[in-house]
Enzyme design. Structure first.
Site, PDB file in Angstrom:
ATOM      1  CB  CYS A  85      49.396  42.905  46.053  1.00 47.44           C
ATOM      2  SG  CYS A  85      48.808  41.292  46.825  1.00 47.44           S
ATOM      3  CG  ASP A 127      46.184  44.286  39.233  1.00 53.74           C
ATOM      4  OD1 ASP A 127      46.807  44.031  40.203  1.00 53.74           O
ATOM      5  OD2 ASP A 127      45.945  43.260  38.358  1.00 53.74           O
ATOM      6  CG  HIS A 138      49.163  41.861  41.364  1.00 51.08           C
ATOM      7  ND1 HIS A 138      47.764  42.342  41.932  1.00 51.08           N
ATOM      8  CD2 HIS A 138      49.513  41.126  42.427  1.00 51.08           C
ATOM      9  CE1 HIS A 138      47.443  41.736  43.042  1.00 51.08           C
ATOM     10  NE2 HIS A 138      48.445  41.268  43.489  1.00 51.08           N
TER      11      HIS A 138
END
Length: 399
Positions: free
Chosen positions: A77, A281, A283
């Protein structure tokens, strides 16, 4: 065609929900130096957020190193966030900050060339493959989680092998931006008449105070600069005294976002509204995109067409890396002025320092240079600043 239109309508609806869900405050939204009034500029805000390049976990790409992982889910990430901050710099460099992505229109060739730099292939200069293997030189095994400082060091080294963008990546050390060191990094020109490392000129303002500038430097070429400032703004949580200065960074026209997040959860922060940060994000695990060299990239999955996330600034982990992009010498001078006016003069406790000369107690600054070897570089580049590189060696800002 109907399916495509339905998908596009769903994406618009998702952003509409995001806009309606924003806090009911009179404060503007700031996105990477751009100001938006929610009452009159909602569609412009939508377009800006959607235009940022969004890099997420991918799966089913060729194994890293030939025998390594074929997905970065669960560990990549911060590397993906590093890709996003660098991609934003490249977009500003080639397309400009005002460029907007429109899925219904043909994109310029520079846009597709930028995307090719980040494809999940070993020969893409900023691929997950290159970043993970370069990280080995930073003491990180492939598959290990990175912090913001380490990923900044990786980007600095990979940029040495990027002849197309000619981008200089400067990573500050010890909470200090040194103008003399930046000048040495920017003006590494092979032309015999180019001068490297001249003392920066101190520009005198009307107030009588002096602000460091690079105007005495006049070599033939200016290399666009991505300036990354790793900081630790507290011990276990962000110290509230830094919050206003932190928000001011997103207002600067040179803002390229912030790397940070929560422990073992990295996010790419692009702006704020009131006391909340807006971020992309990484993820989400998507299929790797397989594209032939030189061809257009199927780019739908590289733009966040869903509700962007928000979090309270007070929930932010104190370990972050600020990013700024200066395309020109005037751009950098303007950034120096803004730092002096908005961050250094108005705050009792400073997030970082901006100094003219290289501190005498530091090791000598050695500008990074590309080895004379045709390789990815991962096994050859040694860092000149090991003294300050690890995440554990951040200086804790005064509290």
């Amino acid at each position: 065609m109907e399916a495509v239109l339905a998908k596009y309508e769903n994406q618009i609806n998702a952003f509409s929900e995001f806009l309606e869900d924003l806090p009911d405050v009179d404060e503007p939204v700031w996105i990477l130096g751009a100001r938006y009034d929610l009452k009159t500029k909602k569609s412009e805000l939508l377009s800006d957020v959607r235009s940022r390049l969004w890099f997420t976990y991918r799966k089913k790409f060729s194994p890293i190193g030939g025998t390594g992982p074929s997905s970065d889910a669960g560990w990549g990430c911060m590397l993906r966030c590093g890709q996003m901050i660098l991609a934003q710099a490249l977009v500003c460099r080639h397309l400009g900050r005002d460029w907007r992505w429109d899925p219904e229109k043909r994109q310029p060739k520079e846009y597709h060339r930028i995307l090719h730099c980040f494809l999940d292939k070993k020969d893409s200069c900023y691929s997950i493959h290159q970043m993970a293997q370069m990280g080995v030189g930073e003491g990180k095994s492939v598959g290990e989680w990175y912090g913001p400082n380490t990923v900044a060091q990786v980007l600095k080294k990979l940029a040495l092998f990027d002849d197309w963008n000619t981008l200089a990546v400067y990573v500050s050390m010890d909470n200090t931006v040194v103008i003399e060191d930046i000048s040495k990094s920017l003006f590494l020109i092979s032309h015999p008449n180019a001068t490297v490392g001249r003392k920066p000129e101190m520009e005198k303002k009307a107030s009588g105070e002096k602000t460091p500038h690079l105007r005495s430097q006049r070599p033939l070429d200016w290399r666009p600069l991505l300036l990354v400032i790793p900081l630790r703004m507290g011990i276990n949580s962000i110290n509230p005294v830094y919050i206003q200065a932190f928000k001011e960074c997103f207002k600067m026209p040179q803002s390229c976002g912030v790397l940070g997040g929560k422990p073992n959860l990295a996010y790419y922060f692009i702006g704020f509204i009131d006391d909340e940060l807006i971020y992309l994000d990484p993820h989400t695990t998507q299929q790797a995109v397989d594209t032939e060299s030189g061809s257009a990239v199927d780019d739908q999955s590289y733009h966040c067409q869903r509700t962007p996330h928000r979090m309270k600034i007070t929930s932010l982990d104190p370990s972050v890396a600020l990013g700024f992009f200066c395309k020109s010498e005037e751009d950098f001078d303007s950034w120096c002025d803004l730092v002096q006016q908005e961050l250094l003069k108005k705050r009792n406790l400073r997030m970082f320092e901006l100094v003219e000369k290289h501190p005498s107690h530091w090791p000598p600054f050695v500008p990074p240079t590309k080895p004379e070897v045709q390789t990815t570089g991962a096994e050859f580049i040694e860092s000149p600043d090991k003294l300050f590189e690890s995440e554990e060696e951040f200086e804790i800002l005064n509290v």
